[in-house]
Design a protein around this motif. Structure first.
Motif, PDB file in Angstrom:
ATOM      1  N   PRO A   1       0.833  -1.213   0.000  1.00  0.00           N
ATOM      2  CA  PRO A   1       0.000   0.000   0.000  1.00  0.00           C
ATOM      3  C   PRO A   1       0.863   1.257   0.000  1.00  0.00           C
ATOM      4  O   PRO A   1       1.860   1.344   0.731  1.00  0.00           O
ATOM      5  N   PHE A   2       0.489   2.218  -0.843  1.00  0.00           N
ATOM      6  CA  PHE A   2       1.224   3.483  -0.930  1.00  0.00           C
ATOM      7  C   PHE A   2       0.997   4.292   0.340  1.00  0.00           C
ATOM      8  O   PHE A   2      -0.145   4.526   0.749  1.00  0.00           O
ATOM      9  N   ALA A   3       2.075   4.672   0.978  1.00  0.00           N
ATOM     10  CA  ALA A   3       2.034   5.524   2.168  1.00  0.00           C
ATOM     11  C   ALA A   3       2.841   6.780   1.849  1.00  0.00           C
ATOM     12  O   ALA A   3       4.058   6.705   1.671  1.00  0.00           O
ATOM     13  N   PRO A   4       2.191   7.934   1.738  1.00  0.00           N
ATOM     14  CA  PRO A   4       2.905   9.120   1.278  1.00  0.00           C
ATOM     15  C   PRO A   4       3.872   9.697   2.312  1.00  0.00           C
ATOM     16  O   PRO A   4       3.635   9.652   3.515  1.00  0.00           O
ATOM     17  N   ALA A   5       4.964  10.203   1.792  1.00  0.00           N
ATOM     18  CA  ALA A   5       5.910  11.009   2.557  1.00  0.00           C
ATOM     19  C   ALA A   5       6.161  12.241   1.700  1.00  0.00           C
ATOM     20  O   ALA A   5       6.135  12.167   0.466  1.00  0.00           O
ATOM     21  N   TYR A   6       6.401  13.362   2.335  1.00  0.00           N
ATOM     22  CA  TYR A   6       6.563  14.612   1.612  1.00  0.00           C
ATOM     23  C   TYR A   6       7.906  15.243   1.931  1.00  0.00           C
ATOM     24  O   TYR A   6       8.348  15.246   3.088  1.00  0.00           O
ATOM     25  N   LEU A   7       8.541  15.770   0.897  1.00  0.00           N
ATOM     26  CA  LEU A   7       9.795  16.499   1.026  1.00  0.00           C
ATOM     27  C   LEU A   7       9.635  17.867   0.385  1.00  0.00           C
ATOM     28  O   LEU A   7       8.877  18.019  -0.580  1.00  0.00           O
ATOM     29  N   ARG A   8      10.377  18.821   0.896  1.00  0.00           N
ATOM     30  CA  ARG A   8      10.456  20.127   0.242  1.00  0.00           C
ATOM     31  C   ARG A   8      11.901  20.353  -0.153  1.00  0.00           C
ATOM     32  O   ARG A   8      12.807  20.165   0.651  1.00  0.00           O
ATOM     33  N   ILE A   9      12.101  20.744  -1.394  1.00  0.00           N
ATOM     34  CA  ILE A   9      13.440  21.078  -1.890  1.00  0.00           C
ATOM     35  C   ILE A   9      13.481  22.582  -2.120  1.00  0.00           C
ATOM     36  O   ILE A   9      12.608  23.146  -2.783  1.00  0.00           O
ATOM     37  N   ASP A  10      14.493  23.206  -1.571  1.00  0.00           N
ATOM     38  CA  ASP A  10      14.738  24.630  -1.805  1.00  0.00           C
ATOM     39  C   ASP A  10      15.804  24.690  -2.903  1.00  0.00           C
ATOM     40  O   ASP A  10      16.987  24.507  -2.626  1.00  0.00           O
ATOM     41  N   PRO A  11      15.398  24.895  -4.163  1.00  0.00           N
ATOM     42  CA  PRO A  11      16.371  24.808  -5.255  1.00  0.00           C
ATOM     43  C   PRO A  11      17.388  25.953  -5.225  1.00  0.00           C
ATOM     44  O   PRO A  11      17.020  27.116  -5.289  1.00  0.00           O
TER      45      PRO A  11
END
Length: 153
Positions: free
Chosen positions: A123-133
């Motif tokens: 089952p897909f379990a979301p994780a979130y990342l933020r990239i500051d380019p």
């Protein structure tokens, strides 16, 4: 295709034209690439990926690379269909910058749309990342209308 009067799209504008890209960094001293869904928000890149692989934890606090392209969305058909850029040209963008695990607000999470049901059978379990380019590069392949689309046999 941009003209002298029309500025070329920026890397973030190009990124908005496709929904998925590839995240690259290392985990346990080995490089890896992971597919991620992205949205651009306030000049930063938000990623949604499957948490079961642990890639988001390896990226947290590290400098990562993220790239996307329109190679599958656009065969250079010279008619403009499918490229999302209004031409038969191909492009790729790459971003490098620090990443951190985030918990998007409901409005941001909604921008990602429906999540996959499964990732590698689980089952897909979301994780979130933020990239500051901090760095961005763009590459384009321009095609002349007289060129034919050919595939290797």
């Amino acid at each position: 295709m941009p003209t002298d009067e029309t500025p070329a799209p920026t890397a973030l504008e190009l990124l908005r034209r496709v929904p998925y890209g590839r995240l690259a960094t290392s985990m346990r001293a080995l490089p890896f690439l992971a597919v991620a869904r992205h949205v651009v928000c306030d000049g930063r890149i938000l990623l949604r990926m499957h948490s079961g692989f642990g890639y988001h934890e390896a990226c947290d606090g590290s400098v990562v690379a993220y790239g996307a392209d329109n190679y599958n969305a656009a065969a250079p058909d010279h008619g403009g269909s499918g490229s999302g850029s209004g031409s038969g040209d191909l492009w790729s963008v790459q971003f490098t910058g620090p990443a951190e695990i985030v918990h998007p607000c409901p409005e941001q999470a909604e921008l990602f749309g429906a999540a996959p049901l499964r990732a590698n059978g689980e089952p897909f379990a979301p994780a979130y990342l933020r990239i500051d380019p901090h760095f961005a590069t763009e590459h384009t392949l321009d095609f002349d209308a007289s060129q034919l689309v050919r595939h290797a046999a």
